[in-house]
Motif scaffolding. Structure first.
Motif, PDB file in Angstrom:
ATOM      1  N   THR A 176      30.419  -0.496 -13.899  1.00 30.20           N
ATOM      2  CA  THR A 176      29.223  -0.434 -13.300  1.00 30.20           C
ATOM      3  C   THR A 176      29.358   0.314 -11.846  1.00 30.20           C
ATOM      4  OG1 THR A 176      28.875  -2.451 -14.292  1.00 30.20           O
ATOM      5  CG2 THR A 176      27.075  -1.663 -12.097  1.00 30.20           C
ATOM      6  N   LEU A 177      28.696   1.836 -11.864  1.00 24.47           N
ATOM      7  CA  LEU A 177      28.437   2.311 -10.250  1.00 24.47           C
ATOM      8  C   LEU A 177      27.876   1.577  -9.448  1.00 24.47           C
ATOM      9  CD1 LEU A 177      26.607   6.094 -11.786  1.00 24.47           C
ATOM     10  CD2 LEU A 177      29.122   4.983 -11.773  1.00 24.47           C
ATOM     11  N   ALA A 178      28.991   1.692  -8.287  1.00 27.42           N
ATOM     12  CA  ALA A 178      28.983   0.686  -6.983  1.00 27.42           C
ATOM     13  C   ALA A 178      28.544   1.436  -6.033  1.00 27.42           C
ATOM     14  CB  ALA A 178      29.394  -0.536  -6.960  1.00 27.42           C
ATOM     15  N   ASP A 179      29.412   2.740  -5.899  1.00 29.62           N
ATOM     16  CA  ASP A 179      29.301   3.750  -4.664  1.00 29.62           C
ATOM     17  C   ASP A 179      29.387   5.337  -4.800  1.00 29.62           C
ATOM     18  OD1 ASP A 179      30.009   3.960  -1.963  1.00 29.62           O
ATOM     19  OD2 ASP A 179      32.106   3.105  -1.763  1.00 29.62           O
ATOM     20  N   CYS A 180      29.390   5.900  -3.805  1.00 31.92           N
ATOM     21  CA  CYS A 180      29.539   7.742  -4.068  1.00 31.92           C
ATOM     22  C   CYS A 180      31.219   7.824  -3.860  1.00 31.92           C
ATOM     23  CB  CYS A 180      28.485   8.043  -2.308  1.00 31.92           C
ATOM     24  SG  CYS A 180      28.895   9.379  -2.316  1.00 31.92           S
ATOM     25  N   GLY A 181      31.046   8.945  -4.461  1.00 34.13           N
ATOM     26  CA  GLY A 181      32.372   9.429  -4.380  1.00 34.13           C
ATOM     27  C   GLY A 181      32.983   9.739  -5.493  1.00 34.13           C
ATOM     28  N   PRO A 182      34.084  10.563  -6.153  1.00 31.30           N
ATOM     29  CA  PRO A 182      35.228  11.404  -4.916  1.00 31.30           C
ATOM     30  C   PRO A 182      35.137  12.254  -4.144  1.00 31.30           C
ATOM     31  CG  PRO A 182      35.973  11.383  -6.911  1.00 31.30           C
ATOM     32  CD  PRO A 182      34.864  10.751  -7.297  1.00 31.30           C
ATOM     33  N   ARG A 183      35.174  12.688  -3.132  1.00 30.77           N
ATOM     34  CA  ARG A 183      35.372  13.852  -2.705  1.00 30.77           C
ATOM     35  C   ARG A 183      35.588  15.394  -3.034  1.00 30.77           C
ATOM     36  NH1 ARG A 183      33.746  12.817   3.674  1.00 30.77           N
ATOM     37  NH2 ARG A 183      34.020  10.705   3.440  1.00 30.77           N
ATOM     38  N   THR A 184      34.784  15.805  -4.495  1.00 31.03           N
ATOM     39  CA  THR A 184      35.168  16.418  -4.496  1.00 31.03           C
ATOM     40  C   THR A 184      35.560  17.600  -4.347  1.00 31.03           C
ATOM     41  OG1 THR A 184      33.319  15.350  -6.529  1.00 31.03           O
ATOM     42  CG2 THR A 184      34.275  17.621  -7.736  1.00 31.03           C
ATOM     43  N   LYS A 185      35.417  17.978  -3.488  1.00 25.53           N
ATOM     44  CA  LYS A 185      34.687  19.307  -3.206  1.00 25.53           C
ATOM     45  C   LYS A 185      36.525  19.733  -2.059  1.00 25.53           C
ATOM     46  CE  LYS A 185      32.695  18.287   1.477  1.00 25.53           C
ATOM     47  NZ  LYS A 185      32.218  18.348   1.911  1.00 25.53           N
TER      48      LYS A 185
ATOM     49  N   ASP B 147      25.232  15.899  -0.991  1.00 22.64           N
ATOM     50  CA  ASP B 147      25.777  16.518   0.241  1.00 22.64           C
ATOM     51  C   ASP B 147      27.492  16.011   0.629  1.00 22.64           C
ATOM     52  OD1 ASP B 147      23.280  17.873   0.304  1.00 22.64           O
ATOM     53  OD2 ASP B 147      21.942  16.540   1.614  1.00 22.64           O
ATOM     54  N   ILE B 148      27.907  14.847   0.331  1.00 22.97           N
ATOM     55  CA  ILE B 148      29.026  14.333   0.516  1.00 22.97           C
ATOM     56  C   ILE B 148      30.259  14.986  -0.148  1.00 22.97           C
ATOM     57  CG2 ILE B 148      30.556  12.623   1.334  1.00 22.97           C
ATOM     58  CD1 ILE B 148      28.122  10.658   2.530  1.00 22.97           C
ATOM     59  N   THR B 149      29.516  14.846  -1.449  1.00 21.86           N
ATOM     60  CA  THR B 149      31.062  14.752  -2.226  1.00 21.86           C
ATOM     61  C   THR B 149      31.490  16.765  -2.538  1.00 21.86           C
ATOM     62  OG1 THR B 149      29.510  14.731  -4.059  1.00 21.86           O
ATOM     63  CG2 THR B 149      30.607  12.698  -3.278  1.00 21.86           C
ATOM     64  N   ARG B 150      29.749  17.299  -2.599  1.00 24.51           N
ATOM     65  CA  ARG B 150      29.505  18.741  -3.887  1.00 24.51           C
ATOM     66  C   ARG B 150      30.295  19.008  -4.528  1.00 24.51           C
ATOM     67  NH1 ARG B 150      26.793  22.161  -0.027  1.00 24.51           N
ATOM     68  NH2 ARG B 150      26.926  23.312  -2.141  1.00 24.51           N
ATOM     69  N   PRO B 151      29.848  18.799  -5.553  1.00 26.99           N
ATOM     70  CA  PRO B 151      30.896  18.874  -6.532  1.00 26.99           C
ATOM     71  C   PRO B 151      30.808  20.079  -7.374  1.00 26.99           C
ATOM     72  CG  PRO B 151      29.867  17.221  -7.107  1.00 26.99           C
ATOM     73  CD  PRO B 151      29.381  17.432  -6.209  1.00 26.99           C
ATOM     74  N   ASP B 152      29.434  20.449  -7.318  1.00 27.96           N
ATOM     75  CA  ASP B 152      29.091  22.333  -7.255  1.00 27.96           C
ATOM     76  C   ASP B 152      29.966  23.103  -6.876  1.00 27.96           C
ATOM     77  OD1 ASP B 152      27.825  21.091  -4.907  1.00 27.96           O
ATOM     78  OD2 ASP B 152      26.498  23.109  -4.994  1.00 27.96           O
ATOM     79  N   LEU B 153      30.624  23.041  -5.861  1.00 33.93           N
ATOM     80  CA  LEU B 153      31.435  23.780  -5.243  1.00 33.93           C
ATOM     81  C   LEU B 153      32.660  23.743  -6.057  1.00 33.93           C
ATOM     82  CD1 LEU B 153      31.283  22.788  -1.223  1.00 33.93           C
ATOM     83  CD2 LEU B 153      29.635  24.224  -2.985  1.00 33.93           C
ATOM     84  N   CYS B 154      33.210  22.448  -6.791  1.00 29.80           N
ATOM     85  CA  CYS B 154      34.358  23.294  -7.794  1.00 29.80           C
ATOM     86  C   CYS B 154      33.716  23.241  -9.003  1.00 29.80           C
ATOM     87  CB  CYS B 154      35.077  21.889  -7.777  1.00 29.80           C
ATOM     88  SG  CYS B 154      35.430  21.309  -6.249  1.00 29.80           S
ATOM     89  N   GLY B 155      32.171  23.975  -9.243  1.00 32.31           N
ATOM     90  CA  GLY B 155      32.023  23.947 -10.747  1.00 32.31           C
ATOM     91  C   GLY B 155      31.481  22.984 -11.928  1.00 32.31           C
ATOM     92  N   GLU B 156      31.760  21.536 -10.946  1.00 35.19           N
ATOM     93  CA  GLU B 156      31.065  20.492 -11.548  1.00 35.19           C
ATOM     94  C   GLU B 156      29.423  19.887 -11.208  1.00 35.19           C
ATOM     95  OE1 GLU B 156      33.084  19.083 -13.305  1.00 35.19           O
ATOM     96  OE2 GLU B 156      35.635  20.448 -13.052  1.00 35.19           O
ATOM     97  N   ASN B 157      28.956  20.364 -11.908  1.00 33.57           N
ATOM     98  CA  ASN B 157      27.370  19.995 -11.828  1.00 33.57           C
ATOM     99  C   ASN B 157      26.887  19.249 -12.898  1.00 33.57           C
ATOM    100  OD1 ASN B 157      26.299  21.363  -9.994  1.00 33.57           O
ATOM    101  ND2 ASN B 157      27.333  23.453 -11.684  1.00 33.57           N
ATOM    102  N   MET B 158      27.543  17.240 -12.277  1.00 29.48           N
ATOM    103  CA  MET B 158      27.106  16.285 -13.244  1.00 29.48           C
ATOM    104  C   MET B 158      26.092  16.016 -13.221  1.00 29.48           C
ATOM    105  SD  MET B 158      29.395  15.714 -10.835  1.00 29.48           S
ATOM    106  CE  MET B 158      31.168  14.675 -11.095  1.00 29.48           C
ATOM    107  N   PRO B 159      25.294  15.014 -13.979  1.00 32.27           N
ATOM    108  CA  PRO B 159      24.077  14.924 -13.166  1.00 32.27           C
ATOM    109  C   PRO B 159      23.765  13.593 -12.623  1.00 32.27           C
ATOM    110  CG  PRO B 159      24.213  14.177 -15.426  1.00 32.27           C
ATOM    111  CD  PRO B 159      25.452  14.684 -14.731  1.00 32.27           C
ATOM    112  N   ARG B 160      22.654  12.823 -12.272  1.00 38.65           N
ATOM    113  CA  ARG B 160      22.695  11.853 -11.529  1.00 38.65           C
ATOM    114  C   ARG B 160      22.907  10.571 -12.409  1.00 38.65           C
ATOM    115  NH1 ARG B 160      18.641  12.632  -6.242  1.00 38.65           N
ATOM    116  NH2 ARG B 160      20.623  14.330  -6.106  1.00 38.65           N
ATOM    117  N   ARG B 161      23.689   9.467 -11.655  1.00 37.00           N
ATOM    118  CA  ARG B 161      23.520   8.204 -12.156  1.00 37.00           C
ATOM    119  C   ARG B 161      23.359   7.507 -10.733  1.00 37.00           C
ATOM    120  NH1 ARG B 161      21.968  10.987 -15.502  1.00 37.00           N
ATOM    121  NH2 ARG B 161      23.334  10.989 -17.910  1.00 37.00           N
ATOM    122  N   THR B 162      22.434   6.229 -10.837  1.00 38.87           N
ATOM    123  CA  THR B 162      22.630   5.813  -9.716  1.00 38.87           C
ATOM    124  C   THR B 162      22.980   4.118 -10.020  1.00 38.87           C
ATOM    125  OG1 THR B 162      20.625   4.256 -10.544  1.00 38.87           O
ATOM    126  CG2 THR B 162      19.874   6.905  -9.422  1.00 38.87           C
ATOM    127  N   CYS B 163      23.440   3.282  -8.371  1.00 36.41           N
ATOM    128  CA  CYS B 163      23.206   2.321  -8.124  1.00 36.41           C
ATOM    129  C   CYS B 163      23.359   1.229  -9.458  1.00 36.41           C
ATOM    130  CB  CYS B 163      23.461   1.366  -7.120  1.00 36.41           C
ATOM    131  SG  CYS B 163      23.695   2.148  -5.364  1.00 36.41           S
TER     132      CYS B 163
END
Lengths: 140, 206
Positions: free
Chosen positions: A88-97, A54-70
């Motif tokens: 290793t995933l450790a945070d949420c980002g970037p603000r793609t939108k 909801d913060i990054t919203r990459p879909d608004l740029c046409g990027e629908n990447m899959p979920r990957r967790t911590c």
């Protein structure tokens, strides 16, 4: 968990700091997973959780990447040099939108949209911090 | 450009030279076998492509002391690093610069080769570099007022240095299209004295 070689995504990699005790990064904390440190090979992913999306919203740029967790791991490879780092995933980002359509190029080939944020340790393994952005392929 | 250069008839890569220089001391460092180095290209050179026998190293922290070309760095998590600078080290502090610009109290990220004595022979050092996602809250002739999370920041516009990119476009010295409320990414150099940032580049988003 080991980093793999199955293609996952491609785009721009940017960098961010976390866990630092200095600079304007001093207030950044240890990220959404509580483990992030600038000195370790870590990354932020735009679809770390529903709240993150909801913060990054990459879909608004046409990027629908899959979920990957911590804790998920990915190989990030510079498009031109071939230099690779396992993160290793450790945070949420970037603000793609906020930067839809932004492109980073090398050798005449461009990657579009911010799709992963790397810690300084990870980013410097494949490029220069002063460049700010790199064109990358991502594998898992 | 290639980052390996011919020296004495044999190919000498940058990292091998770096470690040789660090081990050999000032005489070798002072007589750089590489000659002039393209600093920006050197910064961008990825370490993993170099000699696998020499382990890569990374350090982050704040400089607590300097002794000739060695930086004593306190890491953010209690670790300690000794960073060796050589003629082959690329140094960034708002722009490409020299070791004389580095001061006690500065923060840094360093990339290099791990030496047998535990020090790091630095290939590249980025001093006070920050790259923060901000919202523009105010615009003055010589500065931008920013918020980063809940923190207020001042971003100084540095003549002949600060550039802007609008929606991914080419870099320009023209900041007249910045608007209050815009989201942006600011890459710059943190000022330890007051916490402000000297802006190298501001990327304006939507």
């Amino acid at each position: 968990m080991a980093c793999g070689s199955t293609s996952l995504w491609a785009g721009e990699a940017t960098w961010f700091c976390c866990g630092n005790a200095w600079g304007s990064c001093g207030s950044a904390g240890t990220g959404a997973c509580g483990t992030c440190q600038s000195g370790k090979n870590m990354a932020a992913w735009p679809n770390l959780s529903a709240a993150c999306w909801d913060i990054t919203r990459p879909d608004l740029c046409g990027e629908n990447m899959p979920r990957r967790t911590c804790g998920a791991v990915m190989n990030v490879r510079h498009q031109c040099s071939g230099a690779t780092v396992c993160v290793t995933l450790a945070d949420c980002g970037p603000r793609t939108k906020s930067f839809c359509g932004e492109a980073t190029c090398c050798n005449g080939a461009c990657r579009t949209n911010r799709v992963i944020d790397l810690t300084p340790s990870a980013f410097t393994a494949i490029g220069s911090l002063s460049s700010g952005k790199l064109p990358v392929y991502i594998y898992e | 450009m290639s980052h390996s250069q011919e020296s004495g008839g044999r190919r000498l890569d940058r990292r091998r030279f770096l470690t040789t220089a660090a081990v050999g001391g000032a005489t070798i460092v002072g007589a750089s076998a590489l000659g002039g180095l393209d600093a920006e290209a050197a910064f961008a050179e990825p370490m993993p492509s170099l000699d696998a026998a020499i382990p890569a190293a990374f350090a982050e922290g704040r400089i607590v002391a300097t002794n000739r070309n060695v930086l004593d760095v306190a890491g953010s998590h209690g670790e300690r690093h000794l960073i060796q600078l050589t003629n082959a080290t690329s140094i960034w502090k708002l722009r490409t610069t020299t070791a004389e610009a580095i001061e006690v109290g500065d923060g840094l990220y360093a990339r290099g080769a791990a030496m047998p004595d535990g020090t790091i022979a630095a290939d590249a050092v980025w001093v006070n570099i920050v790259n923060v996602y901000v919202t523009i809250r105010g615009i003055a002739r010589d500065r931008l007022h920013l918020t980063h999370g809940n923190e207020e920041l001042v971003g100084h516009i540095v003549p002949d240095t600060t550039t802007a990119s609008y929606l991914g476009g080419a870099l320009t010295a023209d900041l007249s299209r910045t608007r209050i409320g815009q989201e942006a990414q600011v890459l710059g150099a943190w000022r330890p004295a007051d916490g402000a940032i000297d802006i190298a580049r501001v990327s304006l988003g939507h």
